[in-house]
Design a protein around this motif. Structure first.
Motif, PDB file in Angstrom:
ATOM      1  N   VAL A  78       0.848  -1.192   0.000  1.00 44.97           N
ATOM      2  CA  VAL A  78       0.000   0.000   0.000  1.00 44.97           C
ATOM      3  C   VAL A  78       0.876   1.231   0.000  1.00 44.97           C
ATOM      4  CG1 VAL A  78      -1.910  -1.127   1.201  1.00 44.97           C
ATOM      5  CG2 VAL A  78      -0.131   0.003   2.529  1.00 44.97           C
ATOM      6  N   ARG A  79       0.240   2.373  -0.165  1.00 37.72           N
ATOM      7  CA  ARG A  79       0.982   3.624  -0.122  1.00 37.72           C
ATOM      8  C   ARG A  79       1.652   3.791   1.238  1.00 37.72           C
ATOM      9  NH1 ARG A  79      -2.046   8.553  -0.860  1.00 37.72           N
ATOM     10  NH2 ARG A  79      -3.640   7.510   0.375  1.00 37.72           N
ATOM     11  N   ALA A  80       2.845   4.427   1.227  1.00 30.81           N
ATOM     12  CA  ALA A  80       3.585   4.610   2.468  1.00 30.81           C
ATOM     13  C   ALA A  80       2.761   5.368   3.497  1.00 30.81           C
ATOM     14  CB  ALA A  80       4.900   5.355   2.190  1.00 30.81           C
ATOM     15  N   GLU A  81       1.958   6.312   3.047  1.00 31.22           N
ATOM     16  CA  GLU A  81       1.150   7.108   3.968  1.00 31.22           C
ATOM     17  C   GLU A  81       0.121   6.235   4.681  1.00 31.22           C
ATOM     18  OE1 GLU A  81       0.155  10.157   6.218  1.00 31.22           O
ATOM     19  OE2 GLU A  81       1.772  10.188   4.736  1.00 31.22           O
ATOM     20  N   THR A  82      -0.456   5.266   3.951  1.00 30.48           N
ATOM     21  CA  THR A  82      -1.419   4.351   4.573  1.00 30.48           C
ATOM     22  C   THR A  82      -0.734   3.480   5.613  1.00 30.48           C
ATOM     23  OG1 THR A  82      -2.748   4.290   2.542  1.00 30.48           O
ATOM     24  CG2 THR A  82      -3.074   2.499   4.119  1.00 30.48           C
ATOM     25  N   ALA A  83       0.450   2.956   5.297  1.00 32.62           N
ATOM     26  CA  ALA A  83       1.198   2.136   6.244  1.00 32.62           C
ATOM     27  C   ALA A  83       1.547   2.938   7.497  1.00 32.62           C
ATOM     28  CB  ALA A  83       2.469   1.594   5.586  1.00 32.62           C
ATOM     29  N   LYS A  84       1.933   4.195   7.304  1.00 31.21           N
ATOM     30  CA  LYS A  84       2.272   5.053   8.442  1.00 31.21           C
ATOM     31  C   LYS A  84       1.068   5.239   9.359  1.00 31.21           C
ATOM     32  CE  LYS A  84       5.778   7.974   6.217  1.00 31.21           C
ATOM     33  NZ  LYS A  84       6.082   9.341   5.776  1.00 31.21           N
ATOM     34  N   ARG A  85      -0.109   5.438   8.769  1.00 32.19           N
ATOM     35  CA  ARG A  85      -1.305   5.662   9.573  1.00 32.19           C
ATOM     36  C   ARG A  85      -1.643   4.435  10.418  1.00 32.19           C
ATOM     37  NH1 ARG A  85      -6.453   7.771   6.707  1.00 32.19           N
ATOM     38  NH2 ARG A  85      -7.112   7.607   8.893  1.00 32.19           N
ATOM     39  N   ILE A  86      -1.507   3.259   9.814  1.00 29.00           N
ATOM     40  CA  ILE A  86      -1.801   2.031  10.544  1.00 29.00           C
ATOM     41  C   ILE A  86      -0.808   1.851  11.690  1.00 29.00           C
ATOM     42  CG2 ILE A  86      -1.812  -0.495  10.365  1.00 29.00           C
ATOM     43  CD1 ILE A  86      -2.955  -0.162   7.561  1.00 29.00           C
ATOM     44  N   PHE A  87       0.474   2.103  11.403  1.00 28.93           N
ATOM     45  CA  PHE A  87       1.498   1.958  12.424  1.00 28.93           C
ATOM     46  C   PHE A  87       1.280   2.961  13.566  1.00 28.93           C
ATOM     47  CE2 PHE A  87       5.793   2.979  14.041  1.00 28.93           C
ATOM     48  CZ  PHE A  87       6.119   1.738  14.542  1.00 28.93           C
ATOM     49  N   LYS A  88       0.968   4.202  13.210  1.00 32.62           N
ATOM     50  CA  LYS A  88       0.751   5.237  14.220  1.00 32.62           C
ATOM     51  C   LYS A  88      -0.458   4.902  15.088  1.00 32.62           C
ATOM     52  CE  LYS A  88      -0.018  10.203  14.810  1.00 32.62           C
ATOM     53  NZ  LYS A  88      -0.191  11.500  14.107  1.00 32.62           N
ATOM     54  N   ALA A  89      -1.519   4.387  14.461  1.00 33.62           N
ATOM     55  CA  ALA A  89      -2.724   4.029  15.208  1.00 33.62           C
ATOM     56  C   ALA A  89      -2.425   2.951  16.234  1.00 33.62           C
ATOM     57  CB  ALA A  89      -3.819   3.566  14.245  1.00 33.62           C
ATOM     58  N   LEU A  90      -1.622   1.966  15.837  1.00 29.26           N
ATOM     59  CA  LEU A  90      -1.312   0.881  16.758  1.00 29.26           C
ATOM     60  C   LEU A  90      -0.416   1.363  17.899  1.00 29.26           C
ATOM     61  CD1 LEU A  90      -1.951  -2.047  17.160  1.00 29.26           C
ATOM     62  CD2 LEU A  90       0.081  -2.645  15.886  1.00 29.26           C
ATOM     63  N   GLN A  91       0.548   2.236  17.574  1.00 26.78           N
ATOM     64  CA  GLN A  91       1.419   2.773  18.610  1.00 26.78           C
ATOM     65  C   GLN A  91       0.643   3.637  19.602  1.00 26.78           C
ATOM     66  OE1 GLN A  91       4.602   4.742  16.359  1.00 26.78           O
ATOM     67  NE2 GLN A  91       6.027   3.329  17.350  1.00 26.78           N
TER      68      GLN A  91
END
Length: 344
Positions: free
Chosen positions: A324-337
Motif C-alpha cells: 500500500v501507499r507509504a502514507e497508509t502504512a504510516k497511519r496504521i502503524f501510528k494508530a497501533l502505537q
C-alpha cells in the motif's frame, strides 16, 4: 501452521465429483480444521466463518450468502471412489447447521410471556444457540457448522501412505472449479513435478459427462483455464502437453516446478516509513489486525463497516506494508502505537 495444511487420501484426488467454487471453499475450510495424524470423532463438527471464505478469495459482501448456498448444495453432492469391490458412492457431509443470528430476537417476540419460557428455551436449542462454540472461533463470524459423512473420515485423517497434501493458501483466490482439481493432481506428484493422466480419466474425475467432448473445447475451457490460473496464483509454474495416440489425443502431461525466488532488491525507503512487524508471527498479526479494524482513527480506510473483511485487509498490510501507499502504512502503524500497548 497445521491448520493451513490440507491432507487427503489419493483416492479423493482421483475421485469423480463436481463441486462449485463455493463448495470447494466450504470443503477446504472444514478440511483445514481436521487434526493431522489423530483419530477423528465421527460426530466432530467444523465451524465455517466468513473469514474462512474471504481468505479463500470470496467477496466479503457475499461471503455469508455463499456459505449458506454452499452448505445447501454440498449436502446433496456425492463423490465416486474406485475400490477393489467396485465404485463406492457416498455424500461428503452428514449434517449441516446454518446459524441464524436473528433467531433469539424472533423467539422472544414469539414467546414474550413467562409461562412461555420453556418453549423459548426449546426454540434456542432448535437453533443451536445454547451450544458452546469452539474455543478460538469468533461466534459473530460463524455462519455454518458441518459434519463429514463417517465413510469419508478414514480418507481424511491418520494417513500414513498414498496421500496428497498442500497449503490452503496456495489455492486462495481460485475462481475456476478446475483449478482446484488440477492443483490437487499436481500435489499428488509433487516429488516428481510430473503428472500424466488419460483424457478419459480426466473427464471422469471432473464429472464432465457430455461436456467438452471435443479436445479443443476441453483444452480451452478446462485445461487452459486451470493452468493459467495456477501459474498466476500459486507458487508453481506449470506447462502441459496433449499426447496423441494415432490421430487422437489420449493423454494430458503436466510438468511443474516451484517458481524461482525473485532476486532481492534493496529498496531505499523514506526513513519515516515504518518497516511494519516484520518479525511478528501469524497469530500476532491476526490479533493486532483485529484490534486495528475497530479503531476509529483509521476507520475511513475501510470500504464498508465489515470489521472482519477490514481485519483481513489490515493483516495483509502487516505482512507486506509495501503493498500500500507509504502514507497508509504510516497511519496504521501510528494508530497501533497510539491506541494500543504494542511495543516494537
Amino acid at each position: 501452521m497445521s491448520n493451513d495444511l490440507i491432507v487427503m487420501d489419493n483416492s479423493i484426488v482421483k475421485a469423480s465429483y463436481n463441486l462449485s467454487v463455493s463448495e470447494q471453499r466450504l470443503l477446504l475450510s472444514a478440511l483445514a480444521q481436521i487434526p493431522k495424524n489423530k483419530p477423528i470423532d465421527p460426530k466432530q463438527a467444523y465451524y465455517i466463518t466468513r473469514e474462512d471464505f474471504v481468505r479463500l478469495g470470496a467477496n466479503a459482501d457475499q461471503a455469508t450468502r455463499d456459505i449458506r448456498n454452499a452448505t445447501k448444495d454440498l449436502m446433496k453432492k456425492t463423490l465416486l471412489i474406485d475400490t477393489n469391490a467396485g465404485i463406492l458412492e457416498f455424500h461428503w457431509l452428514s449434517e449441516v447447521l446454518r446459524f441464524d443470528k436473528n433467531a433469539d430476537a424472533r423467539l422472544k417476540l414469539k414467546y414474550p410471556n413467562p409461562e412461555d419460557y420453556k418453549n423459548y428455551i426449546n426454540g434456542l436449542r432448535k437453533y443451536n444457540l445454547l451450544e458452546s462454540l469452539p474455543v478460538g472461533r469468533h461466534s459473530d463470524d460463524i455462519v455454518a457448522r458441518v459434519v463429514f459423512d463417517s465413510r469419508i473420515l478414514p480418507l481424511l485423517s491418520e494417513l500414513k501412505d498414498n496421500f496428497t497434501q498442500f497449503v490452503i493458501d496456495d489455492v486462495a483466490g481460485f475462481g475456476s472449479v478446475y483449478s482446484f482439481r488440477f492443483y490437487q493432481m499436481m500435489m499428488q506428484f509433487k516429488s516428481t513435478g510430473y503428472c500424466k493422466v488419460s483424457l478419459d480419466d480426466l473427464r471422469y474425475a471432473l464429472a464432465l459427462f457430455e461436456k467438452y467432448e471435443a479436445t479443443k473445447d476441453l483444452r480451452k475451457w478446462v485445461i487452459d483455464t486451470a493452468v493459467n490460473e495456477i501459474n498466476e496464483k500459486t507458487p508453481y509454474k506449470v506447462s502441459y502437453e496433449l499426447i496423441k495416440s494415432g490421430r487422437k489425443f489420449t493423454h494430458l502431461e503436466l510438468k511443474f516446478k516451484l517458481k524461482a525466488e525473485p532476486k532481492k532488491v534493496t529498496v531505499l525507503r523514506d526513513q519515516n516509513t515504518p518497516d511494519l512487524f516484520h518479525k511478528m508471527s501469524d497469530s500476532q498479526i491476526n490479533t493486532y489486525s483485529s484490534i486495528l479494524s475497530k479503531l476509529h482513527s483509521i476507520s475511513d480506510l475501510a470500504e464498508n463497516k465489515d470489521y472482519s473483511a477490514f481485519a483481513v485487509w489490515i493483516s495483509n498490510i502487516l505482512r507486506d506494508p509495501q503493498s500500500v501507499r507509504a502514507e497508509t502504512a504510516k497511519r496504521i502503524f501510528k494508530a497501533l502505537q497510539t491506541e494500543t500497548d504494542f511495543k516494537r
